[in-house]
Design an enzyme around this catalytic site. Structure first.
Site, PDB file in Angstrom:
ATOM      1  N   LEU A 136       0.881  -1.169   0.000  1.00 51.16           N
ATOM      2  CA  LEU A 136       0.000   0.000   0.000  1.00 51.16           C
ATOM      3  C   LEU A 136       0.917   1.217   0.000  1.00 51.16           C
ATOM      4  O   LEU A 136       1.976   1.197   0.621  1.00 51.16           O
ATOM      5  CB  LEU A 136      -0.888   0.039   1.247  1.00 51.16           C
ATOM      6  N   ASP A 137       0.502   2.285  -0.680  1.00 54.28           N
ATOM      7  CA  ASP A 137       1.283   3.520  -0.671  1.00 54.28           C
ATOM      8  C   ASP A 137       1.436   4.027   0.764  1.00 54.28           C
ATOM      9  O   ASP A 137       0.598   3.740   1.620  1.00 54.28           O
ATOM     10  CB  ASP A 137       0.573   4.609  -1.491  1.00 54.28           C
ATOM     11  N   ARG A 138       2.456   4.828   0.991  1.00 53.29           N
ATOM     12  CA  ARG A 138       2.700   5.403   2.320  1.00 53.29           C
ATOM     13  C   ARG A 138       1.440   6.096   2.867  1.00 53.29           C
ATOM     14  O   ARG A 138       1.123   5.997   4.053  1.00 53.29           O
ATOM     15  CB  ARG A 138       3.835   6.428   2.220  1.00 53.29           C
TER      16      ARG A 138
END
Length: 296
Positions: A136-138
């Site tokens: 998952l993106d930051r």
């Protein structure tokens, strides 16, 4: 129905009469104090039909399956502002990630989920390390799986599309959605600056399919559920922008609309067959409160 996991770390109970959860636990666990039961609830140690429940007055009905953790070890040993452990066994760990932490190390950044889990495994004397299976993106929050050994990681990686049968995200998007349901399809390809471009025609990129369902809307924003048929990089963010309703708080693909000071994207449903036991595993987290507040 959520699955009841049959492992030895839990006491398994079946509901005979309709009653609130705390009352049922007090009746069923005669030698356990109210304080200890409440502490187990707060420590995410109680599941109803396989789903973690922390609400003491959660309504139970006849036939439901309740699992109570025999030890609050995980809740006591693992406290981190960025990650909650939702489920753990000897092969996998399912976590709920907060915004602001990477899935794995990138460059010199030390704050990432893998490092935090590896530290927890060491502290709890588990001879394993966290293996990244998906990312998952930051700035995206929500549910993720990590494998605890290389064999499990390989199974998840090679059989991902057969093992994972439902992945859903919820997002706040800019503007009022016109449609209640629909599907977005396009080819996605990165340029040299790592910006993902979308094309209705094959541009040599990867074909992406996203299904959407509008849950709520105002004239300013819409609450949308996205179900991934393919899991491409930045897929939801790009498809959302393609529809003219970018995800709020998206610096890369958005329009500057940032009502709550974060990327409004949360991975809230994750359903898969356990890579080793093949049992159905179904996890769902609540839609973030600050998303919902925009629609009151």
């Amino acid at each position: 129905m959520r699955t009841n996991y049959n492992d030895n770390n839990y006491l398994h109970l079946t509901v005979k009469d309709d009653k609130p959860l705390l009352e049922f636990l007090l009746d069923s666990m005669e030698n356990t104090s109210r304080t200890k039961i409440k502490s187990t609830l707060q420590g995410r140690g109680v599941k109803v039909n396989g789903k973690v429940i922390t609400q003491f007055d959660y309504p139970l009905s006849c036939g439901m399956k309740v699992a109570v953790s025999r030890s609050k070890q995980n809740a006591e040993m693992f406290k981190n502002r960025y990650i909650k452990i939702v489920y753990e066994d000897r092969y996998i760990v399912v976590v709920e990630k907060n915004v602001g932490i990477l899935s794995m190390a990138a460059g010199h950044s030390s704050l990432n989920v893998k490092t935090v889990l590896d530290s927890y495994f060491k502290t709890s004397r588990q001879k394993c390390t966290a293996h990244v299976v998906h990312r998952l993106d930051r700035d995206t929050s929500g549910l993720m799986i990590y494998a605890k050994d290389m064999q499990t990681e390989q199974i998840l990686e090679h059989e991902w599309h057969d093992i994972v049968y439902d992945r859903r995200y919820v997002a706040v998007v800019s503007g009022e959605m016109e449609d209640d349901y629909g599907t977005m399809t396009s080819w996605l390809k990165d340029n040299k600056a790592y910006i993902t471009y979308s094309s209705p025609y094959d541009n040599g990129g990867k074909y992406a399919v996203t299904h959407f369902h509008t849950l709520d809307r105002t004239t300013d924003h819409s609450l949308v559920e996205f179900r991934l048929e393919t899991g491409r990089k930045n897929q939801i963010r790009v498809h959302s922008a393609d529809m003219g309703h970018p995800v709020c708080g998206d610096i890369k693909y958005g329009n500057g609309d940032d009502p709550i000071g974060r990327l409004c994207l949360h991975a809230y449903v994750l359903c898969f067959y356990h890579p080793i036991t093949r049992r159905r595993m179904e996890f769902e987290t609540p839609i973030p409160v600050n998303f919902r507040k925009l629609f009151k």
